[in-house]
Design an enzyme around this catalytic site. Structure first.
Site, PDB file in Angstrom:
ATOM      1  N   SER A 126      54.164  16.892  21.471  1.00  0.00           N
ATOM      2  CA  SER A 126      55.327  18.024  21.724  1.00  0.00           C
ATOM      3  C   SER A 126      56.342  16.956  22.376  1.00  0.00           C
ATOM      4  O   SER A 126      55.755  16.337  23.673  1.00  0.00           O
ATOM      5  CB  SER A 126      54.922  18.602  22.386  1.00  0.00           C
ATOM      6  OG  SER A 126      55.443  19.625  23.300  1.00  0.00           O
ATOM      7  N   GLU A 128      56.926  17.993  25.348  1.00  0.00           N
ATOM      8  CA  GLU A 128      56.962  18.316  26.654  1.00  0.00           C
ATOM      9  C   GLU A 128      56.594  17.822  27.646  1.00  0.00           C
ATOM     10  O   GLU A 128      56.298  17.424  28.833  1.00  0.00           O
ATOM     11  CB  GLU A 128      55.525  19.869  26.976  1.00  0.00           C
ATOM     12  CG  GLU A 128      56.517  21.286  26.774  1.00  0.00           C
ATOM     13  CD  GLU A 128      57.564  21.804  27.968  1.00  0.00           C
ATOM     14  OE1 GLU A 128      56.555  21.728  29.170  1.00  0.00           O
ATOM     15  OE2 GLU A 128      57.897  21.301  27.843  1.00  0.00           O
ATOM     16  N   TYR A 150      49.376  21.593  29.778  1.00  0.00           N
ATOM     17  CA  TYR A 150      49.795  22.062  28.744  1.00  0.00           C
ATOM     18  C   TYR A 150      50.696  20.332  27.848  1.00  0.00           C
ATOM     19  O   TYR A 150      49.709  19.698  27.157  1.00  0.00           O
ATOM     20  CB  TYR A 150      50.579  22.829  28.014  1.00  0.00           C
ATOM     21  CG  TYR A 150      51.318  22.546  26.329  1.00  0.00           C
ATOM     22  CD1 TYR A 150      50.504  23.493  25.610  1.00  0.00           C
ATOM     23  CD2 TYR A 150      52.492  22.109  26.363  1.00  0.00           C
ATOM     24  CE1 TYR A 150      50.669  23.193  24.161  1.00  0.00           C
ATOM     25  CE2 TYR A 150      53.006  21.847  25.038  1.00  0.00           C
ATOM     26  CZ  TYR A 150      51.932  22.608  23.929  1.00  0.00           C
ATOM     27  OH  TYR A 150      53.133  21.838  22.768  1.00  0.00           O
TER      28      TYR A 150
HETATM   29  P1  NAP Z   1      51.379  29.275  18.180  1.00  0.00           P
HETATM   30  O1  NAP Z   1      52.366  29.931  17.034  1.00  0.00           O
HETATM   31  O2  NAP Z   1      51.146  29.054  19.243  1.00  0.00           O
HETATM   32  O3  NAP Z   1      49.988  28.892  17.121  1.00  0.00           O
HETATM   33  C1  NAP Z   1      48.529  28.416  17.376  1.00  0.00           C
HETATM   34  C2  NAP Z   1      47.775  28.809  16.140  1.00  0.00           C
HETATM   35  O4  NAP Z   1      46.991  27.322  17.281  1.00  0.00           O
HETATM   36  C3  NAP Z   1      47.443  29.965  15.897  1.00  0.00           C
HETATM   37  O5  NAP Z   1      46.814  29.842  14.738  1.00  0.00           O
HETATM   38  C4  NAP Z   1      46.113  29.737  16.481  1.00  0.00           C
HETATM   39  O6  NAP Z   1      45.281  30.731  16.287  1.00  0.00           O
HETATM   40  C5  NAP Z   1      45.540  29.166  16.530  1.00  0.00           C
HETATM   41  N1  NAP Z   1      44.427  28.146  17.595  1.00  0.00           N
HETATM   42  C6  NAP Z   1      44.513  28.547  19.156  1.00  0.00           C
HETATM   43  N2  NAP Z   1      43.739  28.050  19.961  1.00  0.00           N
HETATM   44  C7  NAP Z   1      42.683  27.822  18.562  1.00  0.00           C
HETATM   45  C8  NAP Z   1      40.815  26.930  18.556  1.00  0.00           C
HETATM   46  N3  NAP Z   1      40.391  27.079  19.581  1.00  0.00           N
HETATM   47  N4  NAP Z   1      40.386  26.914  17.372  1.00  0.00           N
HETATM   48  C9  NAP Z   1      41.469  27.244  16.274  1.00  0.00           C
HETATM   49  N5  NAP Z   1      42.765  27.639  16.172  1.00  0.00           N
HETATM   50  C10 NAP Z   1      43.141  28.083  17.108  1.00  0.00           C
HETATM   51  O7  NAP Z   1      52.691  27.902  17.781  1.00  0.00           O
HETATM   52  P2  NAP Z   1      53.562  27.108  17.216  1.00  0.00           P
HETATM   53  O8  NAP Z   1      54.615  27.224  17.871  1.00  0.00           O
HETATM   54  O9  NAP Z   1      53.046  27.156  15.500  1.00  0.00           O
HETATM   55  O10 NAP Z   1      52.791  25.910  17.134  1.00  0.00           O
HETATM   56  C11 NAP Z   1      51.511  24.943  16.489  1.00  0.00           C
HETATM   57  C12 NAP Z   1      52.137  23.328  17.235  1.00  0.00           C
HETATM   58  O11 NAP Z   1      53.413  22.647  17.814  1.00  0.00           O
HETATM   59  C13 NAP Z   1      51.407  23.758  17.707  1.00  0.00           C
HETATM   60  O12 NAP Z   1      50.138  22.478  18.197  1.00  0.00           O
HETATM   61  C14 NAP Z   1      52.012  23.747  19.542  1.00  0.00           C
HETATM   62  O13 NAP Z   1      51.586  23.118  21.113  1.00  0.00           O
HETATM   63  C15 NAP Z   1      52.757  22.082  18.873  1.00  0.00           C
HETATM   64  N6  NAP Z   1      54.852  22.475  19.281  1.00  0.00           N
HETATM   65  C16 NAP Z   1      55.233  23.773  19.076  1.00  0.00           C
HETATM   66  C17 NAP Z   1      56.635  23.080  19.606  1.00  0.00           C
HETATM   67  C18 NAP Z   1      57.627  24.172  19.380  1.00  0.00           C
HETATM   68  O14 NAP Z   1      58.288  24.341  19.755  1.00  0.00           O
HETATM   69  N7  NAP Z   1      56.707  26.014  18.393  1.00  0.00           N
HETATM   70  C19 NAP Z   1      57.137  22.044  20.016  1.00  0.00           C
HETATM   71  C20 NAP Z   1      56.085  21.058  19.622  1.00  0.00           C
HETATM   72  C21 NAP Z   1      54.810  20.938  19.688  1.00  0.00           C
HETATM   73  P3  NAP Z   1      45.263  32.031  16.257  1.00  0.00           P
HETATM   74  O15 NAP Z   1      46.352  33.445  15.218  1.00  0.00           O
HETATM   75  O16 NAP Z   1      43.628  33.104  16.867  1.00  0.00           O
HETATM   76  O17 NAP Z   1      45.279  32.463  18.254  1.00  0.00           O
HETATM   77  O1  F7E Z   2      60.191  28.177  27.815  1.00  0.00           O
HETATM   78  C1  F7E Z   2      62.469  29.275  30.542  1.00  0.00           C
HETATM   79  C2  F7E Z   2      61.094  28.444  30.927  1.00  0.00           C
HETATM   80  O2  F7E Z   2      57.984  29.307  27.290  1.00  0.00           O
HETATM   81  C3  F7E Z   2      61.721  27.175  27.688  1.00  0.00           C
HETATM   82  C4  F7E Z   2      56.213  26.187  23.130  1.00  0.00           C
HETATM   83  O3  F7E Z   2      56.170  25.824  22.448  1.00  0.00           O
HETATM   84  O4  F7E Z   2      58.535  24.363  22.902  1.00  0.00           O
HETATM   85  C5  F7E Z   2      56.978  25.917  24.046  1.00  0.00           C
HETATM   86  O5  F7E Z   2      57.469  25.170  25.652  1.00  0.00           O
HETATM   87  C6  F7E Z   2      62.014  27.344  28.728  1.00  0.00           C
HETATM   88  C7  F7E Z   2      61.318  27.103  30.410  1.00  0.00           C
HETATM   89  O6  F7E Z   2      58.580  26.820  26.066  1.00  0.00           O
HETATM   90  C8  F7E Z   2      61.313  32.713  31.067  1.00  0.00           C
HETATM   91  O7  F7E Z   2      60.585  28.132  32.470  1.00  0.00           O
HETATM   92  C9  F7E Z   2      63.354  31.094  31.574  1.00  0.00           C
HETATM   93  O8  F7E Z   2      62.097  26.283  30.809  1.00  0.00           O
HETATM   94  O9  F7E Z   2      60.143  29.412  25.112  1.00  0.00           O
HETATM   95  P1  F7E Z   2      59.588  28.647  26.606  1.00  0.00           P
HETATM   96  P2  F7E Z   2      58.369  25.757  26.782  1.00  0.00           P
HETATM   97  O10 F7E Z   2      57.869  25.992  27.809  1.00  0.00           O
HETATM   98  O11 F7E Z   2      59.547  24.768  26.638  1.00  0.00           O
HETATM   99  C10 F7E Z   2      57.649  22.954  24.058  1.00  0.00           C
HETATM  100  C11 F7E Z   2      58.207  21.887  22.851  1.00  0.00           C
HETATM  101  C12 F7E Z   2      56.306  23.007  22.995  1.00  0.00           C
HETATM  102  O12 F7E Z   2      55.345  22.164  22.811  1.00  0.00           O
HETATM  103  C13 F7E Z   2      55.433  24.210  23.820  1.00  0.00           C
HETATM  104  O13 F7E Z   2      54.119  24.682  22.842  1.00  0.00           O
HETATM  105  O14 F7E Z   2      62.361  28.352  29.369  1.00  0.00           O
HETATM  106  N1  F7E Z   2      62.340  30.385  30.335  1.00  0.00           N
HETATM  107  N2  F7E Z   2      62.313  32.076  31.433  1.00  0.00           N
HETATM  108  C14 F7E Z   2      60.758  31.642  30.433  1.00  0.00           C
HETATM  109  N3  F7E Z   2      60.628  31.007  29.711  1.00  0.00           N
HETATM  110  C15 F7E Z   2      59.815  32.260  29.244  1.00  0.00           C
HETATM  111  N4  F7E Z   2      58.757  31.435  28.737  1.00  0.00           N
HETATM  112  N5  F7E Z   2      59.389  33.253  29.510  1.00  0.00           N
HETATM  113  C16 F7E Z   2      61.106  33.836  30.750  1.00  0.00           C
HETATM  114  O15 F7E Z   2      60.885  35.203  31.139  1.00  0.00           O
END
Ligand code: NAP
Ligand code: F7E
Length: 324
Positions: A126, A128, A150
């Site tokens: 990520s 992050e 995270y």
């Molecule tokens: P998400 O919607 O939160 O999905 C997370 C998945 O992980 C869900 O299917 C959840 O199952 C499963 N899970 C959580 N804990 C588990 C465990 N202990 N054993 C088995 N399964 C488990 O996340 P996403 O947005 O699709 O992201 C996919 C991956 O990419 C994650 O690793 C995230 O950290 C990473 N990532 C996401 C972004 C983004 O912008 N979306 C960017 C960079 C990296 P349940 O449905 O049962 O909760």
């Molecule tokens: O926050 C700001 C908050 O929770 C984005 C995950 O998929 O992307 C995701 O992480 C920004 C932050 O995503 C609210 O402070 C303002 O600066 O949508 P977010 P994230 O933290 O960037 C990365 C790449 C991952 O890997 C993660 O799994 O938005 N913000 N107001 C807020 N954020 C939330 N959630 N809620 C608010 O009310």
């Protein structure tokens, strides 16, 4: 006839898992999804493809379950998308986040090593990990400076993936994906929180939307585009790490402007700042440089930011109207 390829996806019930499953099915793969046991079914994102995939139980916290799952399913590719993925939650549950998002990767990698080290492995790293960025834009060589439990856990997951590649000569790749969104995004993440809020306000269900830091900047792309990059990485002869991003950054405030504007509303009349959504340590600015992914994989983002925002607002309006 070429034999059908078989892929295992952890996190198949999540946003990315559902898009990746669709994509792999379209490529002719047999798709196996690892799901964890829960007291209620949460298949909303995969309902429409449930009869085309195989679901089997396992948990990132339990290595034995993953060894058994790999022995039974014998995939040639594993996509490790499962994680505790919500940054805000990681301060409240730092140890659980480490167990899942960091050590869970080692458990899965080790299960692969034990069962069949020739399985190709994708790790969901990520942006992050860049946190308090030391370089703009961020590239594969930019040093990590995570700002949340995270982010710290993802740095561990990233390096253990590199380490298994170097220690055991395994085909393990990491995609350093910047934020990617969709109508299937969880409601707690800011983009979906905004588009759902806009739809609720437009339909008279809410009068305000409470948010945290509006100045944070993110490089937002469309999840449907990003899962293709994951697959492309595992089709390469050599494993490697790639930044996957659009190369453009936008503020949360601008996202609000566009989302409210799409339904003819002025965001400043509805958005209320709420301390509860501020973070103990913020990631102020993320913007990725996807040059390597473009050059080596031929990957590029296809969905412009404005289209992503309007797609999400329209989807939330349609969903809510159905429920009314
Ligand atoms: P998400 O919607 O939160 O999905 C997370 C998945 O992980 C869900 O299917 C959840 O199952 C499963 N899970 C959580 N804990 C588990 C465990 N202990 N054993 C088995 N399964 C488990 O996340 P996403 O947005 O699709 O992201 C996919 C991956 O990419 C994650 O690793 C995230 O950290 C990473 N990532 C996401 C972004 C983004 O912008 N979306 C960017 C960079 C990296 P349940 O449905 O049962 O909760
Ligand atoms: O926050 C700001 C908050 O929770 C984005 C995950 O998929 O992307 C995701 O992480 C920004 C932050 O995503 C609210 O402070 C303002 O600066 O949508 P977010 P994230 O933290 O960037 C990365 C790449 C991952 O890997 C993660 O799994 O938005 N913000 N107001 C807020 N954020 C939330 N959630 N809620 C608010 O009310």
């Amino acid at each position: 006839m070429t034999p059908t390829k078989r892929a295992l996806i952890t996190g198949i019930t999540g946003q990315d898992g559902s898009y990746l499953a669709e994509f792999l099915l379209a490529q002719g793969y047999e798709v196996i999804g690892m799901i964890r046991r829960s007291s209620t079914v949460n298949f909303e994102r995969i309902q429409h493809i449930q009869d085309k995939i195989t679901l089997t139980t396992g948990d990132l916290l339990d290595e034995v379950s993953m060894i058994n799952l790999l022995r039974e399913s014998r995939p040639s590719e594993v996509y490790n998308l499962a994680a505790q993925s919500f940054v805000q939650t990681s301060w409240g549950q730092p140890v659980f986040t480490g167990e899942t998002t960091a050590l869970g990767v080692t458990r899965m990698l080790d299960a692969v090593r034990i069962v069949d080290p020739d399985i190709r492995f994708y790790q969901a790293s990520s942006s992050e990990m860049f946190g308090k960025v030391v370089e703009v834009p961020q590239r594969e060589t930019t040093p990590f400076y995570p700002r949340s439990p995270y982010g710290v856990a993802k740095v561990y997951g990233h390096w253990i993936t590199v380490n298994y590649r170097e220690s055991y000569d395994m085909h393990t790749s990491s995609g350093i994906l910047f934020n990617h969104e969709s109508p299937r995004r969880g409601l707690e993440f800011v983009t979906r929180k905004i588009t759902n809020g806009v739809a609720r306000i437009k339909l008279g269900l809410d009068r305000e939307l409470r948010l945290g830091n509006l100045e944070a900047q993110r490089d937002w792309g469309f999840a449907g585009d990003y899962v293709k990059a994951m697959w492309m990485m595992l089709q390469q002869d050599r494993p490697d790490d790639y930044v996957v991003a659009t190369g453009k950054t936008q503020s949360v405030r601008h996202f609000c402007e566009l989302a409210f504007g799409h339904v003819g509303l002025d965001y400043s009349k509805y958005v209320v700042l709420d301390e509860r959504f501020m973070r103990p340590a913020e990631v102020d600015l993320l913007v990725g440089d996807p040059t390597k992914a473009r050059a080596m994989l031929g990957w590029y983002p296809e969905t412009p930011f404005e289209q992503l925002v309007t797609m999400m607002v329209d989807a939330d309006l349609a969903l809510l109207k159905k429920q009314l």
